[in-house]
Enzyme design. Structure first.
Site, short mmCIF file in Angstrom:
data_model
loop_
_atom_site.label_atom_id
_atom_site.label_comp_id
_atom_site.label_asym_id
_atom_site.label_seq_id
_atom_site.Cartn_x
_atom_site.Cartn_y
_atom_site.Cartn_z
N GLY A 30 -7.67 1.83 -4.05
CA GLY A 30 -7.64 2.70 -2.86
C GLY A 30 -6.31 3.45 -2.76
O GLY A 30 -6.26 4.60 -2.31
N ASP A 31 -5.25 2.79 -3.18
CA ASP A 31 -3.93 3.44 -3.13
C ASP A 31 -3.84 4.57 -4.15
O ASP A 31 -3.28 5.63 -3.86
CB ASP A 31 -2.83 2.40 -3.38
CG ASP A 31 -2.87 1.29 -2.35
OD1 ASP A 31 -3.25 1.58 -1.19
OD2 ASP A 31 -2.55 0.14 -2.69
N LYS A 65 0.83 -1.22 0.00
CA LYS A 65 0.00 0.00 0.00
C LYS A 65 0.86 1.27 0.00
O LYS A 65 0.54 2.24 -0.70
CB LYS A 65 -0.94 -0.01 1.20
CG LYS A 65 -1.99 -1.13 1.08
CD LYS A 65 -3.00 -1.08 2.19
CE LYS A 65 -3.83 -2.37 2.22
NZ LYS A 65 -4.50 -2.69 0.96
N ALA A 71 4.09 1.75 -1.09
CA ALA A 71 4.78 1.95 -2.36
C ALA A 71 3.78 2.29 -3.47
O ALA A 71 4.07 3.13 -4.33
CB ALA A 71 5.57 0.70 -2.71
N ASN A 72 2.61 1.66 -3.45
CA ASN A 72 1.60 1.98 -4.47
C ASN A 72 1.19 3.46 -4.40
O ASN A 72 1.04 4.14 -5.41
CB ASN A 72 0.33 1.13 -4.27
CG ASN A 72 0.58 -0.35 -4.48
OD1 ASN A 72 1.61 -0.74 -5.00
ND2 ASN A 72 -0.37 -1.18 -4.03
N GLY A 112 -2.65 -4.87 -12.24
CA GLY A 112 -1.54 -4.60 -11.32
C GLY A 112 -1.72 -3.31 -10.55
O GLY A 112 -2.31 -2.35 -11.04
N LEU A 165 -16.21 4.75 -1.42
CA LEU A 165 -17.42 3.92 -1.48
C LEU A 165 -17.49 3.07 -2.74
O LEU A 165 -18.57 2.69 -3.19
CB LEU A 165 -18.66 4.83 -1.40
CG LEU A 165 -18.74 5.75 -0.17
CD1 LEU A 165 -19.83 6.80 -0.34
CD2 LEU A 165 -19.00 4.92 1.08
O1 RIB Z 1 -3.78 -2.09 -1.74
C1 RIB Z 1 -3.28 -3.09 -2.58
C2 RIB Z 1 -2.04 -3.68 -1.98
O2 RIB Z 1 -2.40 -4.38 -0.83
C3 RIB Z 1 -1.36 -4.70 -2.88
O3 RIB Z 1 -0.42 -4.12 -3.75
C4 RIB Z 1 -0.75 -5.66 -1.89
O4 RIB Z 1 0.65 -5.59 -1.82
C5 RIB Z 1 -1.40 -5.33 -0.55
O5 RIB Z 1 -0.51 -4.71 0.29
#
Ligand code: RIB
Length: 303
Positions: A252-253, A42, A44-45, A288, A221
Site C-alpha cells: 500500500g505504501d 508507512k 518512511a516507506n 521488506g 483492492l
Molecule cells: O505499511 C507497512 C508498514 O506498516 C510497515 O513497514 C510497518 O512499519 C507498519 O507501519
C-alpha cells in the site's frame, strides 16, 4: 526536467520481520526460520517509494535517540531523502513494527514510540517547507491532530494533499475537507464510512466517503486492482498486475508513493492509478517494506 517535490508527513519504524512456516496458535511457542531488521513505517516507506521513482523527497516525522532512529535516518539518506525535519526525541524509543510472515501473509503489531511525539507544533513550524512542495502525502501512524494539522496547512497553502488513511479511524469533516485524494483499502473504507465495502457495496461506500469531503476516492483492492471515483463521474477501475508474491508488507505504501509521484508529474487520474498499481506490484516481489520499493529502472524493465 525538474523533479517533482513531495513531502511525506508520517511515521518511521524499524520493522522486526520474523519468517516462519505458519502462524503460531494462541499460547504456542514456535521455532521460526529467519529474523530481519528492515526500515519501515508507512510514512518512511512512502517517502522511499517516491524517492526511488525520482521525486525530490522530504520526510517529516520523529524517531527516538536510539540506534534504530539513527539507522532509519541513514537509510532514508541513502535514497537521497531530506531528513532535516525528522526530529530525534530524547528518552523515547523509535517506533517498532513486529511483523510475522507466514503462509503468504503477514501479521503486524506496531509500537508507535517516537511517532507519538510527532506533534502539530512540529508541522506548524514547517509551513515554509510545505509551501515548497508539489504534493503533501500523509498517513495516520502519527497522532490524528498532527495529520489533521498537516492536511489543513497544506490545503491552506494550495498544495495537492493525498491522505492514506492507514491505520483507519473515523476522521473529522475538517480533515476530510482538506484532502484532495484519499486512498483507503476496502477495510479502511468501511471504517471511515461505517458501510460494509465488500463486493458490490464498494461503489456505495466510495460515494459515501466522497460525500464526506475529499475531491477523489481511490480504493486499493489487492488482487482486484484499484477503483477511483470523483464528483460527477462514473466509477473507474484499473486491474492489478499478476506477479510472484514474496512479501506484501508495504504494498500500500508503494502504491501511495507511486500515486503521489505520478500526480505530482501532472498525470491524469487513470494514468496515475495505473502507475501506482505497477509500483505496488513490483514492491511485493521482494522481502521488506523499504527494501522492496522499486526504482524507475525496475519499472522500465517490467513489461
Ligand atoms: O505499511 C507497512 C508498514 O506498516 C510497515 O513497514 C510497518 O512499519 C507498519 O507501519
Amino acid at each position: 526536467m525538474n523533479k517533482p517535490r513531495i513531502v511525506v508527513i508520517g511515521s518511521l519504524n524499524m520493522d522486526i520481520v520474523v519468517e516462519t512456516s505458519r502462524f503460531p496458535r494462541v499460547g504456542e511457542t514456535l521455532t521460526g526460520e529467519h529474523v530481519h531488521f528492515i526500515p519501515g513505517g508507512k510514512g518512511a516507506n512512502q517517502a522511499v517509494a517516491a524517492a526511488r521513482l525520482g521525486a525530490q523527497t522530504t520526510m517529516i516525522g520523529s524517531v527516538g535517540d536510539d540506534m534504530f532512529g539513527q539507522s532509519l535516518i541513514q537509510s532514508l539518506q541513502k535514497d537521497g531523502i531530506s531528513t532535516d525535519h525528522v526530529k530525534r526525541i530524547t528518552g523515547t524509543p523509535t517506533g517498532i513494527a513486529s511483523i510475522m510472515l507466514a503462509e503468504s501473509d503477514n501479521q503486524i503489531v506496531v509500537i508507535p514510540g517516537a511517532n507519538a511525539s510527532c506533534l502539530p507544533e512540529h508541522i506548524q513550524a514547517l509551513e515554509q517547507i510545505i509551501n515548497e512542495q508539489d504534493v503533501v502525502l500523509v498517513q495516520l501512524e502519527i497522532p490524528l491532530e498532527t495529520a489533521t494539522a498537516a492536511c489543513e496547512i497544506a490545503k491552506k497553502l494550495g498544495k495537492m494533499v493525498i491522505l492514506n488513511p492507514a491505520p483507519a479511524r473515523k476522521l473529522s469533516a475538517s480533515l476530510l475537507n482538506s484532502v484532495d485524494y484519499i486512498t483507503p483499502n476496502r477495510l479502511e473504507l468501511a471504517t471511515l464510512t461505517g458501510i460494509d465495502a465488500s463486493g458490490d457495496n464498494l461503489q456505495t461506500a466510495m460515494e459515501a466517503l466522497l460525500g464526506m469531503g475529499p475531491r477523489c476516492v481511490v480504493t486499493t483492492l489487492g488482487e482486484e486492482g484499484s477503483a477511483f471515483l470523483r464528483k460527477d463521474d462514473t466509477l473507474g477501475k484499473v486491474p492489478a498486475y499478476r506477479v510472484a508474491v514474496v512479501d506484501t508488507t508495504g504494498a500500500g505504501d508503494a502504491y501511495n508513493g507511486g500515486l503521489a509521484y505520478s500526480l505530482a508529474l501532472g498525470s491524469g487520474l487513470t494514468e496515475a492509478v495505473a502507475f501506482a498499481c505497477k509500483v505496488s506490484a513490483l514492491s511485493v516481489m521482494k522481502l521488506g517494506a523499504q527494501a522492496g520499493m522499486p526504482t524507475k529502472q525496475d519499472l522500465e524493465a517490467f513489461s
